[in-house]
Design a protein around this motif. Structure first.
Motif, PDB file in Angstrom:
ATOM      1  N   ASP A  61     -17.004  15.489 -16.767  1.00 37.63           N
ATOM      2  CA  ASP A  61     -17.705  14.537 -15.904  1.00 37.63           C
ATOM      3  C   ASP A  61     -17.150  13.123 -15.995  1.00 37.63           C
ATOM      4  N   CYS A  62     -16.028  12.954 -16.650  1.00 38.49           N
ATOM      5  CA  CYS A  62     -15.374  11.642 -16.721  1.00 38.49           C
ATOM      6  C   CYS A  62     -14.424  11.503 -15.541  1.00 38.49           C
ATOM      7  N   LEU A  63     -14.652  10.493 -14.719  1.00 37.12           N
ATOM      8  CA  LEU A  63     -13.731  10.213 -13.621  1.00 37.12           C
ATOM      9  C   LEU A  63     -12.432   9.638 -14.183  1.00 37.12           C
ATOM     10  N   LEU A  64     -11.310  10.056 -13.642  1.00 40.69           N
ATOM     11  CA  LEU A  64     -10.017   9.511 -14.051  1.00 40.69           C
ATOM     12  C   LEU A  64      -9.487   8.670 -12.895  1.00 40.69           C
ATOM     13  N   THR A  65      -9.250   7.403 -13.159  1.00 36.42           N
ATOM     14  CA  THR A  65      -8.771   6.519 -12.102  1.00 36.42           C
ATOM     15  C   THR A  65      -7.516   5.809 -12.567  1.00 36.42           C
ATOM     16  N   ASP A  66      -6.620   5.533 -11.624  1.00 40.23           N
ATOM     17  CA  ASP A  66      -5.364   4.877 -11.956  1.00 40.23           C
ATOM     18  C   ASP A  66      -5.124   3.731 -10.989  1.00 40.23           C
ATOM     19  N   HIS A  67      -4.622   2.620 -11.513  1.00 45.27           N
ATOM     20  CA  HIS A  67      -4.298   1.450 -10.694  1.00 45.27           C
ATOM     21  C   HIS A  67      -2.969   1.691  -9.979  1.00 45.27           C
ATOM     22  N   ASN A  68      -2.998   2.452  -8.899  1.00 42.04           N
ATOM     23  CA  ASN A  68      -1.748   2.790  -8.209  1.00 42.04           C
ATOM     24  C   ASN A  68      -1.770   2.445  -6.728  1.00 42.04           C
ATOM     25  N   ALA A  69      -2.696   1.575  -6.306  1.00 39.14           N
ATOM     26  CA  ALA A  69      -2.781   1.246  -4.884  1.00 39.14           C
ATOM     27  C   ALA A  69      -1.511   0.560  -4.392  1.00 39.14           C
ATOM     28  N   GLY A  70      -0.757  -0.073  -5.302  1.00 38.23           N
ATOM     29  CA  GLY A  70       0.496  -0.678  -4.887  1.00 38.23           C
ATOM     30  C   GLY A  70       1.519   0.357  -4.456  1.00 38.23           C
ATOM     31  N   SER A  71       1.467   1.551  -5.057  1.00 40.46           N
ATOM     32  CA  SER A  71       2.390   2.624  -4.702  1.00 40.46           C
ATOM     33  C   SER A  71       1.835   3.528  -3.615  1.00 40.46           C
ATOM     34  N   TYR A  72       0.510   3.641  -3.547  1.00 40.34           N
ATOM     35  CA  TYR A  72      -0.137   4.518  -2.564  1.00 40.34           C
ATOM     36  C   TYR A  72      -1.157   3.703  -1.774  1.00 40.34           C
ATOM     37  N   PRO A  73      -0.677   2.871  -0.856  1.00 39.03           N
ATOM     38  CA  PRO A  73      -1.591   2.014  -0.091  1.00 39.03           C
ATOM     39  C   PRO A  73      -2.439   2.829   0.862  1.00 39.03           C
ATOM     40  N   GLY A  74      -3.481   2.191   1.386  1.00 41.62           N
ATOM     41  CA  GLY A  74      -4.306   2.865   2.375  1.00 41.62           C
ATOM     42  C   GLY A  74      -5.515   3.537   1.783  1.00 41.62           C
ATOM     43  N   THR A  75      -6.150   4.383   2.571  1.00 44.33           N
ATOM     44  CA  THR A  75      -7.439   4.977   2.217  1.00 44.33           C
ATOM     45  C   THR A  75      -7.262   6.457   1.916  1.00 44.33           C
ATOM     46  N   ALA A  76      -6.676   6.764   0.768  1.00 40.08           N
ATOM     47  CA  ALA A  76      -6.499   8.150   0.360  1.00 40.08           C
ATOM     48  C   ALA A  76      -6.467   8.211  -1.152  1.00 40.08           C
ATOM     49  N   TYR A 110      -3.665  10.684  -6.756  1.00 42.49           N
ATOM     50  CA  TYR A 110      -3.589  10.556  -8.208  1.00 42.49           C
ATOM     51  C   TYR A 110      -4.662   9.605  -8.759  1.00 42.49           C
ATOM     52  N   THR A 111      -5.864   9.766  -8.280  1.00 45.63           N
ATOM     53  CA  THR A 111      -7.003   8.994  -8.772  1.00 45.63           C
ATOM     54  C   THR A 111      -8.284   9.579  -8.194  1.00 45.63           C
ATOM     55  N   ASP A 112      -9.347   9.607  -9.013  1.00 42.47           N
ATOM     56  CA  ASP A 112     -10.651  10.058  -8.511  1.00 42.47           C
ATOM     57  C   ASP A 112     -11.377   8.953  -7.761  1.00 42.47           C
ATOM     58  N   ILE A 113     -11.049   7.712  -8.080  1.00 39.72           N
ATOM     59  CA  ILE A 113     -11.616   6.532  -7.434  1.00 39.72           C
ATOM     60  C   ILE A 113     -10.458   5.633  -7.036  1.00 39.72           C
ATOM     61  N   LYS A 114     -10.416   5.194  -5.788  1.00 43.25           N
ATOM     62  CA  LYS A 114      -9.335   4.309  -5.338  1.00 43.25           C
ATOM     63  C   LYS A 114      -9.493   2.940  -5.980  1.00 43.25           C
ATOM     64  N   GLN A 115      -8.433   2.461  -6.617  1.00 43.12           N
ATOM     65  CA  GLN A 115      -8.472   1.174  -7.305  1.00 43.12           C
ATOM     66  C   GLN A 115      -7.767   0.103  -6.469  1.00 43.12           C
ATOM     67  N   TYR A 116      -8.472  -0.980  -6.198  1.00 42.46           N
ATOM     68  CA  TYR A 116      -7.855  -2.139  -5.550  1.00 42.46           C
ATOM     69  C   TYR A 116      -7.929  -3.312  -6.517  1.00 42.46           C
ATOM     70  N   GLU A 117      -6.767  -3.842  -6.892  1.00 46.86           N
ATOM     71  CA  GLU A 117      -6.761  -5.013  -7.750  1.00 46.86           C
ATOM     72  C   GLU A 117      -6.823  -6.251  -6.854  1.00 46.86           C
ATOM     73  N   GLN A 118      -8.047  -6.643  -6.559  1.00 49.30           N
ATOM     74  CA  GLN A 118      -8.278  -7.782  -5.672  1.00 49.30           C
ATOM     75  C   GLN A 118      -7.562  -9.026  -6.184  1.00 49.30           C
ATOM     76  N   HIS A 119      -7.535  -9.174  -7.502  1.00 49.07           N
ATOM     77  CA  HIS A 119      -6.903 -10.337  -8.122  1.00 49.07           C
ATOM     78  C   HIS A 119      -5.403 -10.375  -7.834  1.00 49.07           C
ATOM     79  N   ALA A 120      -4.812  -9.217  -7.499  1.00 49.20           N
ATOM     80  CA  ALA A 120      -3.385  -9.140  -7.157  1.00 49.20           C
ATOM     81  C   ALA A 120      -3.165  -9.075  -5.653  1.00 49.20           C
ATOM     82  N   GLY A 121      -4.210  -9.323  -4.883  1.00 45.33           N
ATOM     83  CA  GLY A 121      -4.082  -9.363  -3.433  1.00 45.33           C
ATOM     84  C   GLY A 121      -4.298  -8.045  -2.723  1.00 45.33           C
TER      85      GLY A 121
END
Length: 450
Positions: free
Chosen positions: A189-204, A207-218
């Motif tokens: 029951d542990c969600l696994l999330t990865d900060h990879n929105a820079g490599s996989y932009p958009g809404t999909a 390689y993550t259970d929760i989409k991570q957006y680093e707002q601080h990085a734009g």
């Protein structure tokens, strides 16, 4: 491991119901006036001598937060728990106490959910691009096992420093699915999330259970995002504490609530706000006051809006880097650009053409049960409006083409789960106004029976 999609959906929904969380960046960088700790410095530098994790939890509660996440190991590789893997850790520091234990105990006592952050990039152990070995993967697995077996149930394990443009450790070099399976075997029951929105932009959910957006990085959440997301930013100017922070300007409570928290929650997204502890291991007075001010402006309205099930990609793209063909291509582009695992390149049909196809060919038959079709929408040369009117995917069998799936205009990120199919040649045909494809992916995803 095959993860039950309905169970995953329930966990994602429960995560969104938490709405607002606290990121806590405390590590050697706190004592260095840096954002990444210097991996050559002695662990003795770490000395939050008046550590007060109960204060952290009270401050989070005052802002009506539902959860928190602590940086157990940042990019320099110093561990905030007494790891037995040989890595530098708190027991070698000037504060020989288990910081992770104190954190989880304080936040659970306050009724808050607990997440942990873990960096794959590890400069002390020389875990970086092109240096990954089986021994280093084993060390990562051993440390994650310690975190997931010694500190009770986690809502999420948040990974960083992996498959990012600045870390460059790819999912091929350090296999994503091995870490995913380990986490799910230890805590299903542990969600696994990865900060990879820079490599996989958009809404999909690549390689993550929760989409991570680093707002601080734009990184910004697209409008009407259909997937469960989390957006991270800072109360102070950076992630780790700096000497100017006690008197520095902080993000305003109104900005946090009106411009970030509420709109994000309305877009299937949590806000996680970083609050950096000082070198005593406490929050500065101005940070505590600002969190209380946030709590006077906002409180949770209850469960978040319901999301639908999202396809989650966890395995390698079988078509990436394989030989590719096309009916025809525009100048200076080719079908290889639809199979390069790069969402910033794309194949374009020849100019003046209203239809075309791209095809991947394998040396031996491959099996897949999931495919993705991604059009290069929002590229400045391609435009924001879909050029695809219809599409179909076929496989070659005994000299004839057999249709696997078809449809009209696809969504920006179109996924199809199909019966497991084996083939040496797979073709995507599209019709429209000089249409293009940024990625056509094939995956063999573990799938629960039923």
């Amino acid at each position: 491991m095959a993860v039950d999609p309905e169970r995953l959906l329930a966990l994602q929904q429960a995560f969104l119901d938490l709405r607002f969380g606290m990121f806590i960046h405390l590590n050697l960088a706190t004592f260095e006036e840096r954002e990444w700790g210097d991996p050559t410095l002695s662990p003795k530098l770490f000395n939050p001598k008046h550590l007060d994790t109960d204060q952290w939890a009270r401050a989070a509660k005052s802002a009506h937060m539902g959860y928190a996440c602590l940086t157990t190991k940042h990019h320099d590789g110093f561990c905030l728990w007494p790891t037995r893997t040989g890595s530098a850790n708190v027991m070698q520091s000037s504060y020989p106490h288990d910081v992770v234990r104190r954190y989880v105990d304080s936040f659970r006592k306050a009724g808050l959910k607990v997440c942990l952050y873990f960096s794959i990039l590890d400069l002390r152990q020389d875990i970086r691009a092109r240096t990954v070995t089986p021994e280093k993967i084993a060390l990562i697995k051993a440390q994650i096992t310690e975190l997931l077996t010694n500190y009770g149930p986690l809502t999420a394990l948040i990974l960083d420093g992996w498959n990012a443009s600045w870390s460059r450790i790819s999912y091929a070099e350090l296999p994503y699915r091995e870490i995913y399976d380990l986490v799910k075997s230890l805590q299903p029951d542990c969600l696994l999330t990865d900060h990879n929105a820079g490599s996989y932009p958009g809404t999909a959910l690549y390689y993550t259970d929760i989409k991570q957006y680093e707002q601080h990085a734009g990184q910004k959440i697209p409008p009407d995002s259909p997937v469960p997301s989390q957006s991270g930013t800072t109360l102070q100017s950076d992630w780790f504490w700096k000497q100017a922070y006690p008197t520095a300007e902080l993000a305003s409570a109104k900005t946090i609530v009106e411009e970030w928290l509420k709109p994000f929650n309305d877009n299937h997204c949590n806000l996680i706000l970083n609050v950096a502890p000082n070198r005593d291991g406490r929050f500065d007075d101005n940070a505590v006051a600002r969190l209380a001010e946030i709590g006077r402006l906002w409180k949770s309205e209850g469960p978040a809006a319901k999301i639908g099930r999202s396809v989650t990609i966890t395995t390698p793209d079988l078509a990436a880097g394989k030989p590719a063909w096309a009916s025809a291509s525009d100048e200076a582009v080719g079908p290889d650009q639809a199979f390069d695992d790069n969402f910033r390149t794309y194949w374009l049909a020849d100019r003046g053409k209203n239809e075309g196809w791209i095809e991947v060919r394998f040396d031996a038959p491959v099996s897949f049960n999931t495919l993705s079709i991604v059009e290069p929408l929002h590229d400045e040369d391609y435009g924001d409006t879909s050029r695809i009117a219809s599409y179909k995917v076929e496989v070659e069998r005994d000299g004839a083409w057999m249709e696997v799936v078809s449809g009209t205009k696809p969504a920006h990120y179109q996924f199809h789960e199909v019966a497991r199919t084996t083939a040496k040649r797979v073709r995507l045909s599209i019709a429209g106004r000089q249409p293009g494809i940024t990625e056509f992916g094939l995956y063999d995803e573990p799938r629960a029976a039923g």
